[in-house]
Design a protein around this motif. Structure first.
Motif, PDB file in Angstrom:
ATOM      1  N   VAL A 151      -0.901  10.242   5.235  1.00 25.86           N
ATOM      2  CA  VAL A 151      -0.784   9.308   6.044  1.00 25.86           C
ATOM      3  C   VAL A 151      -1.780   7.829   5.886  1.00 25.86           C
ATOM      4  O   VAL A 151      -1.189   6.896   5.548  1.00 25.86           O
ATOM      5  CB  VAL A 151      -0.738   9.472   7.608  1.00 25.86           C
ATOM      6  N   ILE A 152      -3.036   8.337   5.887  1.00 32.12           N
ATOM      7  CA  ILE A 152      -3.813   7.175   5.725  1.00 32.12           C
ATOM      8  C   ILE A 152      -3.875   6.683   4.366  1.00 32.12           C
ATOM      9  O   ILE A 152      -3.916   5.398   4.141  1.00 32.12           O
ATOM     10  CB  ILE A 152      -5.317   7.817   6.110  1.00 32.12           C
ATOM     11  N   GLY A 153      -3.545   7.526   3.495  1.00 33.40           N
ATOM     12  CA  GLY A 153      -3.613   7.134   1.892  1.00 33.40           C
ATOM     13  C   GLY A 153      -2.471   6.080   1.747  1.00 33.40           C
ATOM     14  O   GLY A 153      -2.483   5.004   0.869  1.00 33.40           O
ATOM     15  N   ILE A 154      -1.278   6.505   2.091  1.00 33.84           N
ATOM     16  CA  ILE A 154      -0.158   5.512   2.464  1.00 33.84           C
ATOM     17  C   ILE A 154      -0.325   4.360   2.910  1.00 33.84           C
ATOM     18  O   ILE A 154       0.132   3.204   2.173  1.00 33.84           O
ATOM     19  CB  ILE A 154       1.118   6.414   2.772  1.00 33.84           C
ATOM     20  N   LEU A 155      -1.110   4.372   4.080  1.00 34.86           N
ATOM     21  CA  LEU A 155      -1.418   3.030   4.664  1.00 34.86           C
ATOM     22  C   LEU A 155      -2.554   2.032   3.825  1.00 34.86           C
ATOM     23  O   LEU A 155      -2.563   0.955   3.795  1.00 34.86           O
ATOM     24  CB  LEU A 155      -2.101   3.419   5.984  1.00 34.86           C
ATOM     25  N   GLY A 156      -3.407   3.130   3.092  1.00 33.28           N
ATOM     26  CA  GLY A 156      -4.329   2.373   2.189  1.00 33.28           C
ATOM     27  C   GLY A 156      -3.525   1.596   1.363  1.00 33.28           C
ATOM     28  O   GLY A 156      -3.861   0.615   0.942  1.00 33.28           O
ATOM     29  N   GLY A 157      -2.642   2.171   0.543  1.00 32.57           N
ATOM     30  CA  GLY A 157      -1.613   1.553  -0.461  1.00 32.57           C
ATOM     31  C   GLY A 157      -0.862   0.237  -0.081  1.00 32.57           C
ATOM     32  O   GLY A 157      -1.058  -0.675  -0.716  1.00 32.57           O
ATOM     33  N   PHE A 158      -0.586   0.298   1.204  1.00 30.48           N
ATOM     34  CA  PHE A 158       0.299  -0.680   1.956  1.00 30.48           C
ATOM     35  C   PHE A 158      -0.864  -1.793   2.185  1.00 30.48           C
ATOM     36  O   PHE A 158      -0.393  -3.078   1.764  1.00 30.48           O
ATOM     37  CB  PHE A 158       0.808  -0.105   3.187  1.00 30.48           C
ATOM     38  N   ILE A 159      -2.207  -1.601   2.446  1.00 31.05           N
ATOM     39  CA  ILE A 159      -2.905  -2.656   2.416  1.00 31.05           C
ATOM     40  C   ILE A 159      -3.277  -3.568   1.528  1.00 31.05           C
ATOM     41  O   ILE A 159      -2.964  -4.573   1.389  1.00 31.05           O
ATOM     42  CB  ILE A 159      -4.343  -2.012   3.194  1.00 31.05           C
ATOM     43  N   THR A 160      -3.427  -2.714   0.238  1.00 32.40           N
ATOM     44  CA  THR A 160      -3.831  -3.419  -1.041  1.00 32.40           C
ATOM     45  C   THR A 160      -2.317  -3.851  -1.488  1.00 32.40           C
ATOM     46  O   THR A 160      -2.216  -5.054  -2.082  1.00 32.40           O
ATOM     47  CB  THR A 160      -4.424  -2.699  -1.970  1.00 32.40           C
ATOM     48  N   GLY A 161      -1.153  -3.355  -1.504  1.00 32.43           N
ATOM     49  CA  GLY A 161       0.012  -3.586  -2.168  1.00 32.43           C
ATOM     50  C   GLY A 161       0.597  -4.518  -1.461  1.00 32.43           C
ATOM     51  O   GLY A 161       1.075  -5.522  -1.991  1.00 32.43           O
ATOM     52  N   SER A 162       0.773  -4.589  -0.211  1.00 35.05           N
ATOM     53  CA  SER A 162       1.501  -5.434   0.600  1.00 35.05           C
ATOM     54  C   SER A 162       0.916  -6.657   1.263  1.00 35.05           C
ATOM     55  O   SER A 162       1.086  -7.757   0.858  1.00 35.05           O
ATOM     56  CB  SER A 162       2.378  -4.794   1.790  1.00 35.05           C
ATOM     57  N   LEU A 163      -0.196  -6.278   1.785  1.00 33.68           N
ATOM     58  CA  LEU A 163      -1.287  -7.330   2.549  1.00 33.68           C
ATOM     59  C   LEU A 163      -1.915  -8.325   1.555  1.00 33.68           C
ATOM     60  O   LEU A 163      -2.185  -9.378   1.610  1.00 33.68           O
ATOM     61  CB  LEU A 163      -1.989  -6.774   3.692  1.00 33.68           C
ATOM     62  N   LEU A 164      -2.390  -7.687   0.479  1.00 33.63           N
ATOM     63  CA  LEU A 164      -3.319  -8.194  -0.419  1.00 33.63           C
ATOM     64  C   LEU A 164      -2.272  -8.761  -1.618  1.00 33.63           C
ATOM     65  O   LEU A 164      -2.674  -9.802  -2.291  1.00 33.63           O
ATOM     66  CB  LEU A 164      -4.483  -7.291  -0.999  1.00 33.63           C
ATOM     67  N   LEU A 165      -1.637  -8.000  -2.082  1.00 35.15           N
ATOM     68  CA  LEU A 165      -0.730  -8.524  -3.449  1.00 35.15           C
ATOM     69  C   LEU A 165       0.375  -8.910  -3.183  1.00 35.15           C
ATOM     70  O   LEU A 165       1.291  -9.303  -3.991  1.00 35.15           O
ATOM     71  CB  LEU A 165      -0.839  -7.509  -4.496  1.00 35.15           C
TER      72      LEU A 165
END
Lengths: 269, 243
Positions: free
Chosen positions: A171-185
């Motif tokens: 769950v945390i890993g998927i959210l981590g991917g979301f942070i970089t993929g969606s929020l940053l990129l």
């Protein structure tokens, strides 16, 4: 036999044979120790308080570490995945790429490696010190089975804790991917999560959880074995013996996690 | 003479190529305190570990009340072990448990006593051994002498018939050594157990023992009373006692 030993060409075969027998003997001991420990877990009187203590130690106390490693793993996957997928115009699949990588592979493997470093080494050291200070012998003299008293709760607690920690990591890993993929990129939040929902099936999750249970068994069996049989290591008794058994426990567990991952994946795919 | 309780019959034990016990034979008797003496590292503790079942002989036999240990069923061995307690040379206290838990563990883990009864028994033995007020301390927070008494309390809590002491006075000062010997003797009278003490505290150990067995060069070279050993003309015994 003497004639064979004198024959120079036989020396490598004798060496190989002796090493193989030694490894088979060691594996046999690990399996027997694990099987005995697991068996005692289902035989009354049940050791609920000891199992809860171990779940707290192996599980609850590893939460922060798992969250940290999970979030950074997801964030790196988000960055790397975006960099690769954008070349094919498939950045919309980033959520799927991150989720599948984490749930099927990285979640169970990294969780097991982290717990090996944190709790596995502690198990080996604790048992090693108890062996060296005759505490394990003391249990035997009191008619208390050391495998039941010391190892069984660790095995049961690991089998409960590893899948739960793996789920947290996922769950945390998927959210981590979301942070970089969606929020940053800038990938759309809906696209990120809907691609996960569309492409993830229940067998992906169950494969990850099966792996985590297998890794729990491997790690506990190996770490408990090295601690319990500290006196049989090359360094033998004393601080050196404990240090050697702890190192061996962590290194062997890590190798078996990677090898086990390949074997389990090839069976489950 | 009291009834023979333990008998070693031609027991051989080696560790790898190192032969430690070579066909040793001797007996221990009910209600008596038998001291096993000899130089350091000669195999005295190995004898004790054979009695409690931590080691098995390579050949020969250990008999309990005439019955060979090797012929006993697991259930009988289990029952027999319940009658024995072992006090380790290094105490072997559980360092991550409190004094109370250390003393209570033989009862909490290997008996069916209710908790309130266990608590009562532990408090009772702690009072008898002057250990009151340290229930919640850990072994590392205690002095060497106190640790010995906690180990003795743990050994006595099951009210054993046979109590094995592996160098109970190691690491104690001369006054504490005398106290420890007196304590063993007093508690033997009080609890009525059969004792086996491994020691090289000569001649102090003779004051509390009824029988002496001396081991040298892998063999039992003397078996008899403290008086008999002091009168012995065996050159090794004379040399050992004079040092």
């Amino acid at each position: 036999m003497k004639r064979i030993k004198n024959n120079i060409t036989a020396v490598p075969f004798i060496f190989l044979g002796e090493k193989t027998l030694k490894i088979i003997k060691k594996l046999g001991r690990v399996v027997i120790l694990f099987a005995k420990g697991l068996f005692f877990g289902f035989i009354p009187p049940f050791q609920f308080s000891k199992i809860i203590d171990q779940i707290y130690f192996i599980g609850a106390k590893s939460m922060l570490l798992i969250c940290l490693v999970g979030s950074f793993t997801g964030m790196v996957l988000g960055l790397q995945g975006y960099y690769t997928l954008v070349k094919f115009g498939a950045e919309g699949m980033l959520g799927t790429a991150v989720a599948l990588s984490i749930i099927r592979e990285l979640g169970p493997v990294l969780t097991a490696l982290m717990i090996t470093g944190r709790a596995g080494s502690a198990m080996a050291a604790e048992l090693g010190i108890m062996r060296n200070s005759e505490q394990i012998d003391a249990l035997k003299t009191m008619n208390i089975d050391p495998v039941r008293f010391l190892i069984s709760p660790k095995i049961i607690a690991s089998i409960i804790s590893f899948p739960l920690l793996t789920a947290v990591f996922d769950v945390i890993g998927i959210l981590g991917g979301f942070i970089t993929g969606s929020l940053l990129l800038g990938i759309d939040t809906g696209t990120y999560f809907s691609s996960i929902e569309l492409n993830l099936v229940i067998s992906d999750i169950s494969e990850g959880l099966i792996k985590s249970i297998i890794f729990a068994s491997l790690v506990t069996a190996i770490c408990c074995y090295y601690g319990y049989y500290t006196h049989k290591t090359r360094a033998g008794f004393g601080a050196k013996g404990v240090s050697q058994s702890t190192t061996s426990a962590v290194v062997t567990s890590s190798v078996f996690i990677m090898a086990g991952d390949y074997v389990v994946t090839s069976f489950l795919l | 003479m009291n009834k023979e309780i333990i008998r070693f019959k031609n027991v051989v034990k080696s560790f790898g190529s190192n032969l430690v016990l070579d066909k040793i034979s001797f007996s221990m008797f009910k209600g008596e305190l038998t001291a096993i003496i000899g130089k350091s590292g000669i195999g005295k503790s190995v004898i004790l570990k054979h009695i409690i079942g931590l080691l098995r002989p390579d050949s020969g036999e250990i008999l309990f009340e005439g019955e060979p240990l090797s012929c006993m069923s697991e259930k009988t061995k289990h029952q027999l072990k319940k009658k024995c307690s072992y006090m380790f040379q290094g105490n072997a206290l559980f360092d991550s448990m409190t004094v109370f838990d250390n003393i209570a563990i033989p009862l909490t883990e290997a008996s069916r006593f209710p908790l309130f009864e266990i608590k009562k028994k532990v408090e009772n033995i702690m009072e008898k051994l002057d250990l009151e007020g340290i229930e919640s301390r850990y072994p590392a927070q205690l002095s060497g002498g106190m640790q010995k008494r906690v180990a003795l309390a743990r050994a006595l809590i099951t009210e054993p018939e046979i109590l094995l002491f592996d160098e109970p006075t190691t690491g104690l000062d001369p006054i504490r050594k005398k106290e420890a010997h007196r304590m063993i003797s007093d508690y033997k009278d009080k609890f009525g157990f059969t004792g086996v003490v491994v020691s090289h505290e000569i001649p102090d150990i003779f004051e509390i023992s009824q029988r002496i067995a001396m081991i040298d060069n892998k063999k039992i070279i003397f078996e008899g009373t403290p008086q008999e050993i002091t009168e012995s003309v065996h050159p090794v015994i004379i040399e050992f006692l004079s040092k």
